[in-house]
Design an enzyme around this catalytic site. Structure first.
Site, mmCIF file in Angstrom:
data_model
loop_
_atom_site.group_PDB
_atom_site.id
_atom_site.type_symbol
_atom_site.label_atom_id
_atom_site.label_comp_id
_atom_site.label_asym_id
_atom_site.label_seq_id
_atom_site.Cartn_x
_atom_site.Cartn_y
_atom_site.Cartn_z
ATOM 1 N N ASP A 1 -15.337 -36.236 27.461
ATOM 2 C CA ASP A 1 -14.665 -36.110 26.174
ATOM 3 C C ASP A 1 -14.309 -37.478 25.594
ATOM 4 O O ASP A 1 -13.979 -38.403 26.339
ATOM 5 C CB ASP A 1 -13.386 -35.279 26.344
ATOM 6 C CG ASP A 1 -12.812 -34.810 25.023
ATOM 7 O OD1 ASP A 1 -13.577 -34.671 24.052
ATOM 8 O OD2 ASP A 1 -11.590 -34.592 24.962
ATOM 9 N N ASN B 1 -19.497 -26.089 20.326
ATOM 10 C CA ASN B 1 -20.018 -27.280 19.649
ATOM 11 C C ASN B 1 -21.051 -26.944 18.572
ATOM 12 O O ASN B 1 -21.311 -27.764 17.686
ATOM 13 C CB ASN B 1 -20.643 -28.248 20.658
ATOM 14 C CG ASN B 1 -19.628 -28.941 21.533
ATOM 15 O OD1 ASN B 1 -19.929 -29.344 22.662
ATOM 16 N ND2 ASN B 1 -18.396 -29.099 21.054
#
Length: 250
Positions: free
Chosen positions: A25, A73
């Protein structure tokens, strides 16, 4: 002796986690700090992948799972998604010789049918090309959702119940595990998340029931081999009791 060598010497290779999972991340935030587009962060994160994989390979960690792209996503701007898919194709193609040279097997988990055709085809070629390798297994979680994984497992078990292939009383935690994407791999013993966020983001929720969690403020493009070593050293200091007392474990 440099810092990396000193850290490496602190690792007990007899007590390595067999399986490490990483939530990579912070690519976008790192790019913003550089006043660049988010896609620049994703491109820069490739080096962190190399560092983590190289570190695992050198130590002898058998499995490394990278959370590369979640089902959520797909909701991102199309330009970013397209750039990510293109980067994935380029990276797989470019890294294939190194994977084979270092005896690394590549595989993937997730709803891979949702991937763009070029991405899917390149991935399948690399998986087939490295299938005989016996060193570290690199598992890419692509178009992955733990909710979806568990839901699909329940559906498959339900179909087998209807077909009388299995009895209700026969269903155990091991049964459920055998229906998951990760059925051929051991559960992760260590999960690392970068970027200072303290959540699991729908990643391997069944598999990490007893996984040790390690959080770092580093953004993913900043992650290097020494940071992997530090996470493993921290892991080896912990007592893993699995519901038992310290006395029982000892």
């Amino acid at each position: 002796m440099n810092e990396l060598e000193i850290l490496k010497q602190k690792i007990n290779t007899e007590k390595l986690p067999k399986h490490i999972a990483i939530i990579m991340d912070g690519n976008g935030r790192w790019a913003q700090k550089q006043n660049r587009e988010r896609t620049f962060g994703h491109e820069s994160g490739v080096e962190a992948v190399r560092e983590a994989l190289e570190g695992c390979t050198e130590l002898g960690v058998k499995y490394l799972t990278l959370y590369a792209f979640s089902t959520e996503n797909w909701k991102r701007p199309k330009d970013e998604v397209d750039a990510l898919m293109e980067l994935l194709v380029k990276s797989i193609h470019a890294e294939l010789p190194a994977l084979n040279k270092n005896n690394i097997r590549l595989t993937a988990i997730g709803n891979l049918d949702l991937l763009q055709k070029e991405t899917f085809d390149e991935l399948q070629k690399a998986i087939a090309n490295t299938s005989k390798n016996t060193g570290t297994t690199l598992i890419l979680a692509l178009s992955y959702s733990s909710y979806s994984e568990i839901t699909e497992a329940v559906k498959r078990i339900g179909r087998n119940l209807i077909a009388n292939n299995i009895e209700v009383e026969e269903i155990t935690p091991e049964t459920i595990s055998s229906y998951l994407y990760t059925s051929e791999f051991p559960d992760p013993e260590l999960l690392i998340r970068t970027s200072g966020e303290y959540r699991l983001s729908n990643f391997l929720l069944w598999q990490i029931a007893y996984t040790e969690l390690y959080f770092t403020d580093l953004l993913w493009p900043e992650f290097r081999k020494k940071d992997l070593y530090e996470a493993i050293i921290d892991f080896q200091k912990r007592e893993r009791r699995f519901g038992m007392t310290s006395q029982q474990v000892q």
